[in-house]
Structure formats: C-alpha cells, structure tokens
Motif scaffolding. Structure first.
Motif, PDB file in Angstrom:
ATOM      1  N   THR A 174       0.827  -1.204   0.000  1.00  0.00           N
ATOM      2  CA  THR A 174       0.000   0.000   0.000  1.00  0.00           C
ATOM      3  C   THR A 174       0.863   1.256   0.000  1.00  0.00           C
ATOM      4  O   THR A 174       0.642   2.175  -0.804  1.00  0.00           O
ATOM      5  CB  THR A 174      -0.921  -0.005   1.249  1.00  0.00           C
ATOM      6  N   ASP A 280       1.734  -4.652  -9.178  1.00  0.00           N
ATOM      7  CA  ASP A 280       1.414  -4.968  -7.792  1.00  0.00           C
ATOM      8  C   ASP A 280       1.712  -6.456  -7.613  1.00  0.00           C
ATOM      9  O   ASP A 280       0.953  -7.312  -8.069  1.00  0.00           O
ATOM     10  CB  ASP A 280      -0.065  -4.655  -7.518  1.00  0.00           C
ATOM     11  N   ARG A 441     -10.588 -16.430   4.942  1.00  0.00           N
ATOM     12  CA  ARG A 441     -11.067 -15.045   4.949  1.00  0.00           C
ATOM     13  C   ARG A 441     -12.435 -14.985   4.285  1.00  0.00           C
ATOM     14  O   ARG A 441     -12.716 -15.745   3.350  1.00  0.00           O
ATOM     15  CB  ARG A 441     -10.060 -14.156   4.209  1.00  0.00           C
TER      16      ARG A 441
HETATM   17  N1  7TS Z   1      -2.282  -5.696  -3.469  1.00  0.00           N
HETATM   18  C1  7TS Z   1      -2.733  -6.960  -3.411  1.00  0.00           C
HETATM   19  C2  7TS Z   1      -2.892  -7.748  -4.677  1.00  0.00           C
HETATM   20  C3  7TS Z   1      -3.046  -7.520  -2.176  1.00  0.00           C
HETATM   21  O1  7TS Z   1      -3.486  -8.772  -2.122  1.00  0.00           O
HETATM   22  C4  7TS Z   1      -2.883  -6.738  -0.999  1.00  0.00           C
HETATM   23  C5  7TS Z   1      -3.278  -7.248   0.348  1.00  0.00           C
HETATM   24  C6  7TS Z   1      -2.371  -5.449  -1.119  1.00  0.00           C
HETATM   25  C7  7TS Z   1      -2.092  -4.955  -2.370  1.00  0.00           C
HETATM   26  C8  7TS Z   1      -2.116  -4.578   0.071  1.00  0.00           C
HETATM   27  O2  7TS Z   1      -1.054  -5.096   0.815  1.00  0.00           O
HETATM   28  P1  7TS Z   1      -0.667  -4.467   2.212  1.00  0.00           P
HETATM   29  O3  7TS Z   1       0.365  -5.404   2.762  1.00  0.00           O
HETATM   30  O4  7TS Z   1      -0.124  -3.108   1.956  1.00  0.00           O
HETATM   31  O5  7TS Z   1      -1.913  -4.435   3.037  1.00  0.00           O
HETATM   32  N2  7TS Z   1      -4.257  -8.262   0.315  1.00  0.00           N
HETATM   33  C9  7TS Z   1      -4.947  -8.709   1.373  1.00  0.00           C
HETATM   34  C10 7TS Z   1      -5.910  -9.715   1.234  1.00  0.00           C
HETATM   35  O6  7TS Z   1      -6.188 -10.266   0.179  1.00  0.00           O
HETATM   36  N3  7TS Z   1      -6.437  -9.957   2.454  1.00  0.00           N
HETATM   37  O7  7TS Z   1      -5.865  -9.139   3.333  1.00  0.00           O
HETATM   38  C11 7TS Z   1      -4.929  -8.360   2.680  1.00  0.00           C
END
Ligand code: 7TS
Length: 489
Positions: A174, A280, A441
């Motif tokens: 993020t 991403d 989840r």
């Molecule tokens: N992009 C993807 C594809 C993701 O799956 C996630 C988090 C993020 C960005 C964001 O990552 P963070 O570490 O910065 O939060 N995905 C998930 C999910 O699928 N369930 O909880 C977090």
C-alpha cells in the motif's frame, strides 16, 4: 550488462552525485519527468560512513558461494527437494489447537505465518544489536546497518534487481503504491492524462490513483475481466491506443481470483507506447520466481508479511533512472545531504525515499524471510501450491451448491480459491469453518469493484502457502459439506 557485484553493492551506502539529465534520458520518451531532480549539490561527499561488515550476521544470511546476481537469483528460484512436513515444523503457530482441532491456516493471501528463523532474528536484533542505522559509529549500530543493508541486497537478489539501490523499504504494498502515485504521479500526470488499471485490483491499487486523478484532473481507465476471471486484452489495447496514457498499473496475481496476469506481455505493449508500468506483486513475489529485469517492469510493489516476514515492512522496486528523477515522498532526517533554512538537498535513491527512522527490525526480519523462502526455492513453492490448488479445485468442485470464482483451470492460477455456497453469507461460512479449526477469509477482500463485477457482495476465500497440506484441503471439504447440511443446500 551493468549488473553490479553483490558484495560491493550490498555493503555500501556511498552515493554518487546524480545527473538529472542522465536520469531523464534513461526514462521512456513519453514518461519523462517534467521536474527532474530537485537541487542535488555538485561535489558533495557522502556524510554517511560505509558500514563495517558484521561477519557473524552476514555469513548466516547470505546465499554463499554465488558471486554474481544472476547465479544468486537462479539459486533462489531453482527447484530443490521439498518436504511439507519438515516445513511445517518451522512454523511454531501451526501447533495451535483451535476449538479442539489443529489449526488449518488457509488465509495466507491476507498474511502468512512466520517461521522460527524470522521470529528468532527479530528477538536477536532486539536482544543483541538494536541500534539506529546509518548514523552510529559504534559497534552495534554498525552491525544493525550491515544487517539492514544486507537485507536490501537479499531482496534485490530475490527479484533480480540491477542493484540494491533500486530497493526501497516501505511499510508494505500500500505504501509503495502511494509513494509512486504521490512522487512520480504528481510529477508526471497532468490534466487530461490517463492511467490504466484493471477491474481486479486491490483497493490499494485503486484509491491512490483516484486521489491522484482527482487532484491532477486525470482519468482512470479500467481493463475489464471475462466471466472466468481473465483480463480482456482488447480493452487494454484500446485504452493504450486512446493516447495520453501516462501509466499502466496492474496486479500480477489477483488476491480474489488467483488469476496470474500475463504482465510481461502487457509491459511490452505499454512500453511500445512509451508508457511505464507498475506491477502490484503482493500476491506473486511470495509465491513464484519474479524477475524484474525479465519482466522489464518500471515499478514493482510487495509486502514482507505475505512472504513469511514481519508486518510493517514492504518493498518498492523501481528502475534506477526513474528513482533518480523522482522527488522525495516524505521529508525528514536521513534522506538529506544538507538542510538549510530555506532549502535542502537530498541523497540518492534509495535513501532519498527512506525519511526518518525506518522499520529496521522489520527489514532485517524480511531479510531472514527471504533466506527462508530462498532456501525452499521459489520454484518449489510455486509447484507445491499448484498441486494443492489442483487438489482443492477437484475436491471443492464436488461440494454441493458451491461456486468457485476465477479461472476454471487451476493450472492457470495461484493458490487462492474464492467461493460461495448457495446464498450462505461468507461470514457465516467462515464462522462455521472456524468451529472446525479452519481459518479462511470472508468479505470483499478489499476488491469491491471486482465483487461488483462478479455480482456478489462477498466471497469465502481459502489461500494456501508452503505449509499447507492435502489433509487440510480434505478438512476444508468436509467442513463445507457439514455447512451444506446445516444450511440445507
Ligand atoms: N495488493 C494486493 C494484490 C493484495 O493482495 C494486498 C493485500 C495489497 C495490495 C495490500 O497489501 P498491504 O500489505 O499493503 O496491506 N491483500 C490482502 C488480502 O487479500 N487480504 O488481506 C490483505
């Protein structure tokens, strides 16, 4: 090829003065920074002392015997023997009993469990060499700095970056995406410009671009998805040809559908139009070999906590020339060369983007996590998950009333299985599964536009990683059958 020797690259914090002109010419023609390089003073000698090596730490944590980047990355990606029962012993949490049953952790797409090596390294850091990095001239600060920079080098090797200087420590995917949107985006995206995204993005790859588009008067264009969860290539082509596209940003692997997008091909096409691409990789780097030079992506973002590392640490990779031309994201200590009352000058990347005291323990823990997944081999991890996914599709597909979303062929996806059963709400389903010690989840998975596309408000999602077994998939299947009987499906 300008690949650097790792030993030299990884242990050095020395910086060369940037040439904004050189940086600008190295970027894509249509994506050139309009404000290349804020004041970078000439003839400035680095104030940071190169850290001394910390032999005990480095000897334990480097991939030994590989002098070059390519060989080290090949070692990390190669196939090695894999024994899931031995792997399970490495994860203390898997001994937990939930509601009288052994924990079946099937939520690794949200966050993975941590192996003992990572937990121990965090403890060792705080017990033995906790100090701030890049500033102390005393022993333990030098040890901490060496471990921190070695972690950066390990990550560069993992994804085959050209240099550790292309690796920026951030809080997670993020923050990495927000950094690009705010720093690169505000410099390069203006009125009437377009950004291409896809309908299967996580909110963290949507909202930062909405904020930017609103501020700059730019617009977002979405690549649609087919009913079986693949990108509609024609949408992409049309958007790209519509002109004034400044960036393509897309997920490598969908956190809901498990679709593995052909990002390499999309990157080739985008580059033909002079358009840079952000990948991403939150759901790909932990699960499969990812080589940024092979993909030729311009930016790549991922999170440590989804690959056996601690929370609060993640990575932004970007090509050196692009990083050099980008203005800082945060201002503060450690990112500067000099500060005066009315102006300042900053360091070269990656330090320009690491203001303040960073998550030192997190970075070192992530370095250990990279050692761990490298030891297993990324190819093995991918193969293990592939087998489990095929098994899960086969077993779950036979459960009465189930609908699995995304690619029907499990060989074309990663280990993420989203489903609904009849009209049972996903939260009710997840609660029932928890009674059997199964952690999954439920909800919209931070992908509400995708939920809208699928015509549902939520799904239940099982996701696998290195420690999951066929036995756990059997337990999930039996638990779903029990739910089916309870809900009279
Ligand atoms: N992009 C993807 C594809 C993701 O799956 C996630 C988090 C993020 C960005 C964001 O990552 P963070 O570490 O910065 O939060 N995905 C998930 C999910 O699928 N369930 O909880 C977090």
């Amino acid at each position: 090829m300008s690949r650097q020797r790792w030993a030299a690259a990884s242990n050095s914090t020395s910086q060369k003065a940037t040439s904004p002109a050189a940086a600008a010419t190295a970027s894509y023609p249509k994506a050139r920074n309009k404000l290349p390089g804020l004041a970078v003073p000439k003839n400035t000698t680095p104030t940071t002392k190169p850290p001394l090596t910390f032999p005990g730490q480095l000897a334990q944590s480097t991939v030994r015997g590989y002098a070059t980047q390519k060989q080290a990355t090949a070692y990390i990606h190669e196939k090695k023997p894999f024994d899931v029962e031995r792997v399970r012993h490495d994860f203390p949490i898997l001994k937990r009993v939930i509601n009288g049953k052994p924990l079946a952790y099937l939520d690794s797409a949200a966050t993975t469990q941590k192996p003992r090596d990572v937990i121990d390294e965090l403890t060792r850091f705080y017990n033995e060499y906790n100090a701030n990095v890049h500033r102390g001239v005393y022993k333990i600060s030098e040890e901490a700095t060496a471990a921190y920079e070695e972690a950066r080098a390990k990550i560069a090797r993992l994804i085959n970056a050209n240099s550790p200087n292309e690796i920026i420590f951030v809080r997670g995917t993020t923050e990495a995406i927000n950094l690009v949107a705010q720093s690169w985006g505000r410099t390069n995206v203006g009125l009437g410009d377009g950004i291409i995204l896809t309908e299967m993005e996580h909110h963290s790859n949507i909202v930062p671009w909405q904020l930017l588009a609103k501020e700059r008067g730019a617009h977002l264009k979405y690549v649609g998805i087919t009913d079986d969860g693949h990108l509609v290539h024609e949408d992409f082509r049309q958007h790209l040809e519509s002109g004034s596209i400044k960036l393509v940003t897309m997920t490598h692997v969908s956190n809901v559908l498990g679709t593995i997008n052909p990002v390499r091909e999309y990157i080739r096409e985008a580059h033909k139009q002079g358009c840079p691409v952000l990948v991403d990789a939150a759901q790909s780097v932990p699960h499969m070999p990812v080589d940024v030079q092979d993909l030729d992506c311009d930016f790549l973002a991922f999170s440590g906590h989804k690959m056996c590392g601690p929370t609060g640490i993640g990575i932004l990779y970007a090509k050196k020339s692009i990083l050099q031309a980008m203005p800082p994201y945060h201002g503060g200590g450690e990112m500067i060369r000099e500060v005066h009352l009315y102006e300042s000058a900053w360091k070269d990347p990656p330090y320009k983007f690491e203001a303040g005291t960073t998550n030192i323990a997190g970075a070192i823990g992530l370095g250990k996590a990279v050692d761990y997944v490298s030891g297993l081999g990324l190819r093995n991890i991918q193969e293990h998950e592939q087998e489990l996914t095929e098994y899960a599709h086969d077993r779950l597909g036979k459960v009465k009333g189930i609908r699995i979303y995304g690619p029907e062929n499990p060989r074309t996806k990663s280990g993420v299985i989203s489903f609904n059963m009849g009209d049972v709400h996903a939260h009710d389903m997840a609660t029932l599964l928890d009674e059997d010690g199964i952690a999954v989840r439920s909800g919209h998975h931070c992908a509400q536009p995708l939920m809208e596309r699928l015509g549902v408000s939520s799904t239940t999602r099982a996701s696998v990683y290195v420690y999951n077994t066929e036995d756990e998939i059997d337990r999930l299947t039996q638990s779903l059958e029990r739910a089916g009987r309870i809900f009279k499906l």
